[in-house]
Design an enzyme around this catalytic site. Sequence first.
Site, PDB file in Angstrom:
ATOM      1  N   GLU A 126       0.823  -1.218   0.000  1.00  0.00           N
ATOM      2  CA  GLU A 126       0.000   0.000   0.000  1.00  0.00           C
ATOM      3  C   GLU A 126       0.853   1.261   0.000  1.00  0.00           C
ATOM      4  O   GLU A 126       0.461   2.284  -0.566  1.00  0.00           O
ATOM      5  CB  GLU A 126      -0.955  -0.016   1.196  1.00  0.00           C
ATOM      6  CG  GLU A 126      -1.944  -1.181   1.202  1.00  0.00           C
ATOM      7  CD  GLU A 126      -2.823  -1.257  -0.044  1.00  0.00           C
ATOM      8  OE1 GLU A 126      -3.092  -0.200  -0.651  1.00  0.00           O
ATOM      9  OE2 GLU A 126      -3.220  -2.375  -0.416  1.00  0.00           O
ATOM     10  N   HIS A 129       1.422   2.325  -3.414  1.00  0.00           N
ATOM     11  CA  HIS A 129       0.333   3.154  -3.954  1.00  0.00           C
ATOM     12  C   HIS A 129       0.441   4.592  -3.449  1.00  0.00           C
ATOM     13  O   HIS A 129       0.266   5.547  -4.209  1.00  0.00           O
ATOM     14  CB  HIS A 129      -1.026   2.594  -3.533  1.00  0.00           C
ATOM     15  CG  HIS A 129      -1.435   1.342  -4.246  1.00  0.00           C
ATOM     16  ND1 HIS A 129      -1.268   1.148  -5.584  1.00  0.00           N
ATOM     17  CD2 HIS A 129      -2.037   0.202  -3.775  1.00  0.00           C
ATOM     18  CE1 HIS A 129      -1.735  -0.048  -5.940  1.00  0.00           C
ATOM     19  NE2 HIS A 129      -2.195  -0.644  -4.857  1.00  0.00           N
ATOM     20  N   HIS A 135      -0.696  -1.233  -9.886  1.00  0.00           N
ATOM     21  CA  HIS A 135      -0.477  -2.672  -9.793  1.00  0.00           C
ATOM     22  C   HIS A 135       0.425  -3.171 -10.922  1.00  0.00           C
ATOM     23  O   HIS A 135       0.460  -2.593 -12.008  1.00  0.00           O
ATOM     24  CB  HIS A 135      -1.822  -3.409  -9.830  1.00  0.00           C
ATOM     25  CG  HIS A 135      -2.569  -3.298  -8.546  1.00  0.00           C
ATOM     26  ND1 HIS A 135      -3.940  -3.362  -8.453  1.00  0.00           N
ATOM     27  CD2 HIS A 135      -2.132  -3.121  -7.272  1.00  0.00           C
ATOM     28  CE1 HIS A 135      -4.306  -3.245  -7.190  1.00  0.00           C
ATOM     29  NE2 HIS A 135      -3.226  -3.086  -6.455  1.00  0.00           N
TER      30      HIS A 135
END
Lengths: 192, 129
Positions: A126, A129, A135
Amino acid sequence: YTFFPGTPRWPEDRRDLTYAFLPGNNLPETAKAAFTRAFQRWAEVTPLTFTETSSYGAADIRIGFFSGDHGDGEAFDGVLGTLAHAFSPPNGMFHLDRDENWMVEGDVTQASVSTTVDLESVAVHEIGHLLGLGHSSVEESIMYPTISSRTRKVDLAADDVQGIQILYGSNPNSNGSSTSESATQERESSDG
Amino acid sequence: YFFPNASAIPPSLLPNFTSGSPWDVFHNFTGCHAGEKRDGLNKLKKYFHYFGYIPDGSPNNLTDDFDDSLEAAIKTYQRNFNLDPTGQLDEATMKQIVKPRCGNPDIVNGTTSMSSGKTTSSLFHTVGH
């Protein structure tokens, strides 16, 4: 590796980022330490630094555990299913499913509960991100979308490092030896 | 629930220890193919919609039909996860689908760069994330 649309990243004058935990979660120190280790993995290969702060509202990255619908339109679904989600830079919101059985240290592959999820592994993903990575189809990469329960996967793969260094460059204090292929310990579990 | 280590909490003390994944029910659709209609298949379509593989329309309007949109979604999913892009719900695909995962979508606007390797721009996500 992939990036978010528009390739958002933290601006050049924000390389020293702070993170804070939602006070109401009252996380144990062992859980906080898992996040600290996860941040360090990205710091080792970029010029970014990450420092914990007690000021949740003022932190660049805000970490919280929530159950079900928690107001952002992306409700969590209880044990397993979706584990967490995070927003692109410079939003900084990092949400985890409070209903998971999280392991914060020790050998998750030996967990007696089949639904146990390794917190540090999910945190490393995470944070990718939060820094601007999307991804990846590279199964060995941290940014691959799935992770089985009772699995530990915390080492950045070459794919992850290449992606993040396009956004931020490399760590000026690194000798380059910190890049390692992902080492995954996996034990097939009942869910997959 | 935070486990400090692998054996700290007996499974019997964990309220959710017997619970499986909310996606385990999808195993019932293994072998389902184009042209079929199967009760509950709309939930699998909602899964693909949630992660960006069925980009159009409201998730509430999805039917139980194994239609072209579902077949296309499965093929794209299979490519992204390095599976044989058959468009069929074979065991390997289903095993991947039910794995726990990040809640961020893989695709936005029907376009993915996930399986295309080294790209510097990706239509990956909506404004919210």
